[in-house]
Scaffold this motif. Structure first.
Motif, PDB file in Angstrom:
ATOM      1  N   ALA A   1      -2.073  12.411  -0.991  1.00 47.92           N
ATOM      2  CA  ALA A   1      -0.989  10.535  -1.012  1.00 47.92           C
ATOM      3  C   ALA A   1      -0.146  10.676  -1.969  1.00 47.92           C
ATOM      4  O   ALA A   1      -0.797  10.606  -3.033  1.00 47.92           O
ATOM      5  CB  ALA A   1      -2.440  10.122  -0.126  1.00 47.92           C
ATOM      6  N   LEU A   2       1.156   9.289  -1.837  1.00 47.72           N
ATOM      7  CA  LEU A   2       2.079   9.318  -2.625  1.00 47.72           C
ATOM      8  C   LEU A   2       1.711   7.610  -2.182  1.00 47.72           C
ATOM      9  O   LEU A   2       1.613   7.470  -1.275  1.00 47.72           O
ATOM     10  CB  LEU A   2       3.229  10.282  -1.947  1.00 47.72           C
ATOM     11  N   ALA A   3       1.374   7.074  -3.295  1.00 49.72           N
ATOM     12  CA  ALA A   3       2.518   5.887  -3.137  1.00 49.72           C
ATOM     13  C   ALA A   3       3.140   5.217  -3.586  1.00 49.72           C
ATOM     14  O   ALA A   3       3.156   5.556  -4.884  1.00 49.72           O
ATOM     15  CB  ALA A   3       0.569   4.789  -3.935  1.00 49.72           C
ATOM     16  N   ILE A   4       4.463   4.235  -3.326  1.00 49.36           N
ATOM     17  CA  ILE A   4       5.409   3.580  -3.668  1.00 49.36           C
ATOM     18  C   ILE A   4       5.445   2.727  -3.636  1.00 49.36           C
ATOM     19  O   ILE A   4       4.659   1.709  -3.129  1.00 49.36           O
ATOM     20  CB  ILE A   4       6.157   4.467  -2.347  1.00 49.36           C
ATOM     21  N   ASP A   5       5.759   2.217  -4.949  1.00 49.74           N
ATOM     22  CA  ASP A   5       5.452   0.934  -4.990  1.00 49.74           C
ATOM     23  C   ASP A   5       7.280  -0.268  -4.732  1.00 49.74           C
ATOM     24  O   ASP A   5       7.850   0.891  -4.320  1.00 49.74           O
ATOM     25  CB  ASP A   5       5.728   0.600  -6.750  1.00 49.74           C
TER      26      ASP A   5
ATOM     27  N   GLN B   1      -4.640 -10.791  -2.768  1.00 50.91           N
ATOM     28  CA  GLN B   1      -5.318 -10.479  -1.744  1.00 50.91           C
ATOM     29  C   GLN B   1      -4.511  -9.430  -1.992  1.00 50.91           C
ATOM     30  O   GLN B   1      -3.782  -8.883  -2.545  1.00 50.91           O
ATOM     31  CB  GLN B   1      -4.734 -11.552  -0.489  1.00 50.91           C
ATOM     32  N   PRO B   2      -5.429  -8.199  -0.956  1.00 52.65           N
ATOM     33  CA  PRO B   2      -4.426  -7.023  -1.078  1.00 52.65           C
ATOM     34  C   PRO B   2      -3.136  -6.931   0.156  1.00 52.65           C
ATOM     35  O   PRO B   2      -3.356  -7.805   0.658  1.00 52.65           O
ATOM     36  CB  PRO B   2      -5.774  -5.390  -0.928  1.00 52.65           C
ATOM     37  N   LYS B   3      -2.232  -6.604  -1.190  1.00 47.94           N
ATOM     38  CA  LYS B   3      -0.907  -6.223   0.121  1.00 47.94           C
ATOM     39  C   LYS B   3      -1.307  -5.665   0.580  1.00 47.94           C
ATOM     40  O   LYS B   3      -1.666  -4.565   0.876  1.00 47.94           O
ATOM     41  CB  LYS B   3       0.012  -5.889  -1.171  1.00 47.94           C
ATOM     42  N   ARG B   4       0.319  -6.173   1.259  1.00 49.87           N
ATOM     43  CA  ARG B   4       0.003  -5.225   3.083  1.00 49.87           C
ATOM     44  C   ARG B   4       0.909  -4.255   2.787  1.00 49.87           C
ATOM     45  O   ARG B   4       2.440  -4.574   2.012  1.00 49.87           O
ATOM     46  CB  ARG B   4       0.309  -6.383   3.922  1.00 49.87           C
ATOM     47  N   LEU B   5       0.584  -3.405   3.287  1.00 52.77           N
ATOM     48  CA  LEU B   5       1.434  -1.789   3.142  1.00 52.77           C
ATOM     49  C   LEU B   5       3.276  -2.568   3.890  1.00 52.77           C
ATOM     50  O   LEU B   5       2.997  -2.976   5.981  1.00 52.77           O
ATOM     51  CB  LEU B   5       1.324  -1.091   3.874  1.00 52.77           C
ATOM     52  N   ALA B   6       4.542  -1.773   3.713  1.00 52.67           N
ATOM     53  CA  ALA B   6       5.029  -2.711   3.654  1.00 52.67           C
ATOM     54  C   ALA B   6       5.467  -1.033   5.522  1.00 52.67           C
ATOM     55  O   ALA B   6       6.021  -1.270   6.003  1.00 52.67           O
ATOM     56  CB  ALA B   6       6.666  -2.340   2.694  1.00 52.67           C
ATOM     57  N   PHE B   7       5.013  -0.586   4.778  1.00 52.96           N
ATOM     58  CA  PHE B   7       4.872   1.092   5.801  1.00 52.96           C
ATOM     59  C   PHE B   7       3.878   2.478   5.427  1.00 52.96           C
ATOM     60  O   PHE B   7       3.015   2.241   4.279  1.00 52.96           O
ATOM     61  CB  PHE B   7       6.416   2.375   5.674  1.00 52.96           C
ATOM     62  N   LYS B   8       3.616   3.285   6.410  1.00 49.58           N
ATOM     63  CA  LYS B   8       2.377   3.875   6.270  1.00 49.58           C
ATOM     64  C   LYS B   8       2.554   4.897   7.026  1.00 49.58           C
ATOM     65  O   LYS B   8       2.936   4.887   8.169  1.00 49.58           O
ATOM     66  CB  LYS B   8       1.299   3.852   6.377  1.00 49.58           C
TER      67      LYS B   8
END
Length: 558
Positions: A43-47, A80-87
């Motif tokens: 998986a690749l996580a993008i900021d 709070q953990p940030k909500r993903l803009a997309f997955k």
């Protein structure tokens, strides 16, 4: 082996991506570490800035929510953990870094897509028919302009003539550049418009092909200027259209960045117009076409990176000799198939050093086109001399480094030289190169593995529009060299040449090229695992999606 793989993952992965903006999950991920070794991930996580936050060895898992508890008075609320803009679930597809073409001509490519292109013609007769049809479909043009002809592919055994071009179109001027850009073919009206006659002398570094005492129709290297000075230049709107066409084609083939070798002020203005509109997606590492454009565009020093790392002018491009196809490449001995000809040095020795010094004193990177063995020897000498004055990380670039005297290959490993080479040239040119030089003089030709053995940074490209910009055949060619298998490189080195090393060649390795955390998230989703494919299979690779800066900019079929 497993320990090495785990160490590489540890070096590239950051702590859990609790603050990622987006995630590309369920991938067969291939990246490169700082040493060019393959790293695998799931998986690749993008900021938020479109940069790589982490490469994850396992599938992405949502961060756990903190347990609810009663807070004391005035106690701040826990983060709070940030909500993903997309997955995106990629369904196991292979993800690789965006590929970088270390040597191309962006505007030349775009213009070839909107003018007459003869690169697919297999004979003079076929070319004449295509020229005739193009003229018929384009009434009212003052000139017909095009590119792509190659007398070697046509099996002609000579250059075409003005009379043969007149047979296709004789009522308006026609000017067609050879596929390598080092010769031009004019019809009689174009020659007349340029006021060229039997008395016209070729400029230094150029040659006018003659027949029966008068210009035959082909002008080589600097002699092309005799005609191009009267050819109408593309209008700004045409350049804008050409740039957009070039970008679409590059993105479709997985190119997310390209070194533009020979940027004019008109090209630069088109790049800026596109970026100002938010339409510049491909990253362009620009090298000015000579000193005048360097000063006009960048002024006293290289420009900063502009438009979120999409554009920078950091260097200057010089052309020391011509090409093999037009016998303009500068050789130490005569051409085997043209006794008495050794090619054309296009910049005198003292002038070359003066130009290089002028650029180096203002910290511009220098990239020099050198194809013949004499040209490569000359630029190696010049770099050696100037390195005594200009210290530090210069990354002197030798573009093509195509025919090198084997005794001089170790010299590339000195003074921080970068070898910028194009694997596909070898497949296109080998038969012609053998005819031009003979096999005995090709021992240092297209010497990719020798460069690596001498610890030379090896950046790969295509020289588009001379060749197709599709990088996958380039990777395959670098791995599968047949007539000189000792010059093959492995998959890791081939991918490295089109990614990390291509970025390094343009002082961009900290910004993009490898998917190292902190770099721009430029990557591809492709239809096969090229790390486990044969070279023939790699050639057929299809790009399914192209992402730049964490944004999807191309989807196959859309």
């Amino acid at each position: 082996m497993k320990a090495v793989w785990l160490a590489a993952i540890a070096a590239m992965a950051l702590p859990a991506p609790a603050f990622a903006s987006g995630v590309i999950d369920n991938v067969n991920g291939l990246a490169l570490d700082a040493n060019g070794r393959i790293v695998r991930f799931k998986a690749l996580a993008i900021d938020d800035e479109g940069k790589v936050e982490a490469l994850l060895p396992d599938r992405y898992r949502e961060p756990e929510q903190p347990r609810a508890r009663k807070r004391r008075r005035n106690e701040p609320e826990p983060p709070q953990p940030k909500r993903l803009a997309f997955k995106l679930d990629a369904g196991g597809k292979t993800l690789i870094p965006g590929l970088i073409d270390a040597h191309g001509h962006v505007m030349g490519y775009g213009l070839s897509l909107i003018t007459l292109d003869l690169s697919d013609t297999k004979s003079l007769a076929e070319a004449q028919a295509k020229i005739r049809a193009y003229a018929a479909a384009s009434p009212g043009r003052k000139w017909i302009i095009g590119t792509g002809w190659n007398q070697e592919v046509w099996g002609l055994g000579r250059f075409p003539t003005a009379a043969e071009l007149d047979a296709a179109v004789s009522d308006i001027p026609v000017w067609l550049e050879r596929v390598d850009g080092h010769a031009g073919w004019a019809n009689s009206l174009a020659i007349k418009a340029a006021n060229i006659s039997a008395a016209t002398k070729a400029p230094a570094g150029g040659r006018i092909e003659m027949a029966a005492g008068k210009p035959a129709g082909v002008f080589v290297d600097r002699a092309m200027d005799l005609v191009t000075k009267v050819v109408p230049p593309p209008a700004p709107k045409d350049r804008d259209i050409a740039l957009e066409k070039a970008q679409q084609a590059l993105l479709r083939q997985g190119i997310t960045g390209i070194a533009d070798m020979g940027t004019s002020i008109e090209d630069w203005q088109a790049f800026r117009r596109s970026a100002d509109r938010g339409a510049l997606r491909v990253r362009i590492i620009s090298y000015a076409l000579g000193l005048d454009n360097m000063v006009l565009i960048a002024g006293p020093e290289p420009t900063p990176w502009l438009y979120e790392d999409h554009l920078r002018m950091g260097g200057i491009k010089l052309i020391l000799d011509g090409a093999l196809g037009s016998r303009g490449a500068w050789l130490k001995a005569d051409y085997a198939d043209a006794p008495g000809q050794r090619g054309l040095p296009m910049i005198p020795s003292t002038q070359l050093r003066n130009i290089m010094s002028r650029a180096a004193m203002d910290n511009f990177q220098i990239a020099v086109h050198a194809i013949g063995d004499a040209a490569n020897s000359e630029i190696l000498d010049a770099i050696q001399e100037l390195s005594d004055t200009y210290k530090g990380d210069r990354r002197w670039r030798i573009e093509h480094a195509q025919i090198v005297d084997p005794v001089e290959l170790p010299r590339f490993g000195q003074f921080g030289i970068v070898a910028s080479m194009q694997p596909v040239h070898q497949t296109s040119d080998w038969r012609m190169a053998t005819a031009r030089l003979g096999e005995a003089r090709l021992k240092g030709a297209y010497a990719w593995k020798a460069m690596l053995d001498n610890r030379v940074p090896l950046a790969f490209g295509s020289d588009v529009p001379v060749e197709s910009p599709n990088p996958f055949p380039g990777i395959a060619v670098a791995m599968s060299r047949e007539e000189m298998p000792e010059q093959r490189v492995n998959f890791e080195a081939a991918l490295d040449g089109f990614t990390r090393q291509a970025a390094y060649a343009g002082f961009a390795e900290k910004r993009f090229g490898s998917l190292i955390p902190g770099q721009r998230a430029d990557f591809l989703l492709i239809d096969r695992d090229i790390s486990a494919s044969s070279p023939d299979d790699i050639r057929a690779t299809q790009v399914l999606e192209t992402w730049i800066g964490g944004k999807r900019v191309y989807v196959k079929g859309q």
